[in-house]
Design an enzyme around this catalytic site. Structure first.
Site, PDB file in Angstrom:
ATOM      1  CB  THR A 101      -0.755   1.579  -5.276  1.00  7.93           C
ATOM      2  OG1 THR A 101       0.286   2.178  -5.934  1.00  7.93           O
ATOM      3  CG2 THR A 101      -1.099   0.371  -6.283  1.00  7.93           C
ATOM      4  CE  LYS A 176       2.056   0.948  -8.302  1.00  6.83           C
ATOM      5  NZ  LYS A 176       3.440   1.482  -7.778  1.00  6.83           N
ATOM      6  CE  LYS A 244      -1.651  -0.960  -1.112  1.00  4.11           C
ATOM      7  NZ  LYS A 244      -1.363   0.170  -1.929  1.00  4.11           N
TER       8      LYS A 244
HETATM    9  P1  NAP Z   1       3.709   4.589   4.062  1.00  3.60           P
HETATM   10  O1  NAP Z   1       5.195   5.153   4.224  1.00  3.60           O
HETATM   11  O2  NAP Z   1       3.349   3.604   4.978  1.00  3.60           O
HETATM   12  O3  NAP Z   1       2.982   5.883   4.336  1.00  3.60           O
HETATM   13  C1  NAP Z   1       1.423   5.905   4.144  1.00  3.60           C
HETATM   14  C2  NAP Z   1       0.693   7.301   4.526  1.00  3.60           C
HETATM   15  O4  NAP Z   1      -0.510   7.029   4.505  1.00  3.60           O
HETATM   16  C3  NAP Z   1       1.065   7.808   5.830  1.00  3.60           C
HETATM   17  O5  NAP Z   1       1.289   9.232   5.690  1.00  3.60           O
HETATM   18  C4  NAP Z   1       0.061   7.541   6.548  1.00  3.60           C
HETATM   19  O6  NAP Z   1      -0.379   8.323   7.685  1.00  3.60           O
HETATM   20  C5  NAP Z   1      -1.028   7.855   5.518  1.00  3.60           C
HETATM   21  N1  NAP Z   1      -2.283   7.033   5.981  1.00  3.60           N
HETATM   22  C6  NAP Z   1      -2.576   5.643   5.890  1.00  3.60           C
HETATM   23  N2  NAP Z   1      -3.830   5.500   6.155  1.00  3.60           N
HETATM   24  C7  NAP Z   1      -4.682   6.410   6.394  1.00  3.60           C
HETATM   25  C8  NAP Z   1      -5.833   7.015   6.576  1.00  3.60           C
HETATM   26  N3  NAP Z   1      -6.794   6.124   6.915  1.00  3.60           N
HETATM   27  N4  NAP Z   1      -6.010   8.241   6.564  1.00  3.60           N
HETATM   28  C9  NAP Z   1      -5.164   9.191   6.223  1.00  3.60           C
HETATM   29  N5  NAP Z   1      -3.855   8.642   5.913  1.00  3.60           N
HETATM   30  C10 NAP Z   1      -3.558   7.827   6.039  1.00  3.60           C
HETATM   31  O7  NAP Z   1       3.468   4.194   2.429  1.00  3.60           O
HETATM   32  P2  NAP Z   1       4.282   4.924   1.200  1.00  3.60           P
HETATM   33  O8  NAP Z   1       5.372   3.876   1.007  1.00  3.60           O
HETATM   34  O9  NAP Z   1       4.545   6.310   1.286  1.00  3.60           O
HETATM   35  O10 NAP Z   1       3.111   4.463  -0.116  1.00  3.60           O
HETATM   36  C11 NAP Z   1       1.931   5.196   0.002  1.00  3.60           C
HETATM   37  C12 NAP Z   1       1.193   4.774  -1.463  1.00  3.60           C
HETATM   38  O11 NAP Z   1       2.105   4.946  -2.413  1.00  3.60           O
HETATM   39  C13 NAP Z   1       0.779   3.348  -1.097  1.00  3.60           C
HETATM   40  O12 NAP Z   1      -0.766   3.170  -1.928  1.00  3.60           O
HETATM   41  C14 NAP Z   1       1.751   2.607  -1.977  1.00  3.60           C
HETATM   42  O13 NAP Z   1       1.272   1.392  -2.460  1.00  3.60           O
HETATM   43  C15 NAP Z   1       2.327   3.398  -3.206  1.00  3.60           C
HETATM   44  N6  NAP Z   1       3.485   3.366  -3.742  1.00  3.60           N
HETATM   45  C16 NAP Z   1       4.664   3.136  -2.599  1.00  3.60           C
HETATM   46  C17 NAP Z   1       5.977   3.013  -3.292  1.00  3.60           C
HETATM   47  C18 NAP Z   1       7.123   2.852  -2.345  1.00  3.60           C
HETATM   48  O14 NAP Z   1       8.248   2.408  -2.813  1.00  3.60           O
HETATM   49  N7  NAP Z   1       7.075   3.108  -1.209  1.00  3.60           N
HETATM   50  C19 NAP Z   1       6.215   2.968  -4.652  1.00  3.60           C
HETATM   51  C20 NAP Z   1       5.028   3.250  -5.593  1.00  3.60           C
HETATM   52  C21 NAP Z   1       3.661   3.613  -4.827  1.00  3.60           C
HETATM   53  P3  NAP Z   1       0.463   8.075   9.109  1.00  3.60           P
HETATM   54  O15 NAP Z   1       1.919   8.921   9.192  1.00  3.60           O
HETATM   55  O16 NAP Z   1      -0.298   8.608  10.039  1.00  3.60           O
HETATM   56  O17 NAP Z   1       0.680   6.529   9.065  1.00  3.60           O
END
Ligand code: NAP
Length: 294
Positions: A101, A176, A244
């Site tokens: 997102t 979104k 964010k």
């Molecule tokens: P998360 O658990 O915090 O995972 C974030 C991922 O991004 C990790 O694999 C992290 O790697 C990687 N990452 C972050 N910064 C990076 C960088 N500079 N270079 C390379 N890799 C990087 O987050 P999430 O909940 O999976 O969410 C991921 C996305 O989906 C976000 O944009 C969020 O807004 C969206 N989203 C989330 C949900 C939800 O319910 N969680 C629902 C819909 C959409 P590391 O393992 O090294 O930290």
């Protein structure tokens, strides 16, 4: 799990966090996944061993060996960092699908970079939470060329049960933003109402059960109500990530000259919780500010 990839189309997944790990598993179940990469290598090694796919040494090496590159990382700067890192390996005719997102502007910048290499780009943010990611029932809103979406569709269908083409690049992220504004309002309403019920001394399990079945029922109440009322705020969706998103929404609204009062309320509340160290908790941690004091 049989992870033998289909010969005609190979996918790689970058970003194995709370969402990406489950999404990658579903792409593997559909026999499309051939490799994964994650910034913290340990997660990629573990998942690649579980799924019997390659653990790429870099985003560029992943891009060099697949047709469709799926990305699910945290925020705007992270998506652009990943795109720059994969460009050296990106092949013409490949498709990059960003499922994070981020802002529509970031989607357009990512598309420009990818298209300069002769490849195609889709912004395809998702909704449905970690449960939707796990069950392959995400809703996916897609921006980009329809012909590109048609090529990537079999892969997206392994992760989502509702996939809607919204328009050109950036339109997926715009849709979104609508979702995230609504999610902020729902969080404010559900946490406020449940705190009210708890103060009245009601049996909150019964309240959540009966209210979920009626006109005020919603996904967040059903999934997060039972945990938040027990003081459990394990993500789920990290509060700092929603903050964010809301900053992106507020920026868009400012440009349009419209007000988002409920969103601003949520942003102020989230800022307090982040300052208190709760940014990595689920967004239902908003209940901390609303529940009756002990
Ligand atoms: P998360 O658990 O915090 O995972 C974030 C991922 O991004 C990790 O694999 C992290 O790697 C990687 N990452 C972050 N910064 C990076 C960088 N500079 N270079 C390379 N890799 C990087 O987050 P999430 O909940 O999976 O969410 C991921 C996305 O989906 C976000 O944009 C969020 O807004 C969206 N989203 C989330 C949900 C939800 O319910 N969680 C629902 C819909 C959409 P590391 O393992 O090294 O930290």
């Amino acid at each position: 799990m049989n992870t033998e990839t289909k010969k005609d189309i190979r996918a790689g997944f970058i970003g194995l966090g709370a969402m990406g790990t489950h999404m990658a598993r579903n792409v593997a179940r559909g026999h499309f996944l051939s490799s994964v990469w994650n910034r913290t290598e340990a997660s990629a090694i573990t998942l690649s061993q579980e799924l019997g796919v390659q653990c790429a040494a870099s985003p560029a090496l992943l891009a060099a060996h697949v047709d469709v590159i799926l990305i699910c990382v945290s925020a705007d700067a992270d998506v652009l960092e990943v795109i720059h890192a994969l460009l050296p390996g990106l092949r013409p005719q490949s498709i990059v699908v960003d499922m994070s997102t981020v802002s529509s502007d970031t989607a357009r910048e990512a598309a420009r970079l990818v298209e300069n290499k002769g490849a195609d780009f889709l912004d395809a943010p998702v909704t449905g939470g970690v449960e939707g990611a796990k069950n392959g029932t995400l809703a996916i809103m897609v921006g980009g060329k329809l012909t590109t979406l048609e090529k990537a569709l079999p892969i997206l269908e392994t992760m989502g049960s509702r996939i809607v083409h919204m328009g050109e690049v950036g339109a997926g992220q715009a849709a979104k933003a609508v979702n995230q504004i609504m999610a902020a309002g729902i969080n404010e309403a559900v946490t406020e109402a449940l705190a009210f019920g708890e103060t009245l001394g009601l049996d909150m399990r019964k309240v959540i059960d009966v209210v979920s079945s009626g006109a005020a029922g919603n996904w967040f109440l059903e999934k997060r109500g039972p945990t938040m009322t027990q003081g459990i705020f394990k993500p789920g969706f990290k509060l700092a990530l929603h903050q964010k998103d809301l900053k992106i929404c507020k920026g868009m609204a400012d440009k349009l000259g419209i007000k988002l009062p409920v969103t601003e309320m949520a942003m102020n509340d989230y800022a307090k919780l982040i300052a208190e160290g709760h940014g990595d908790e689920d967004i239902s941690a908003l209940y901390r500010l609303k529940r009756p004091s002990p």
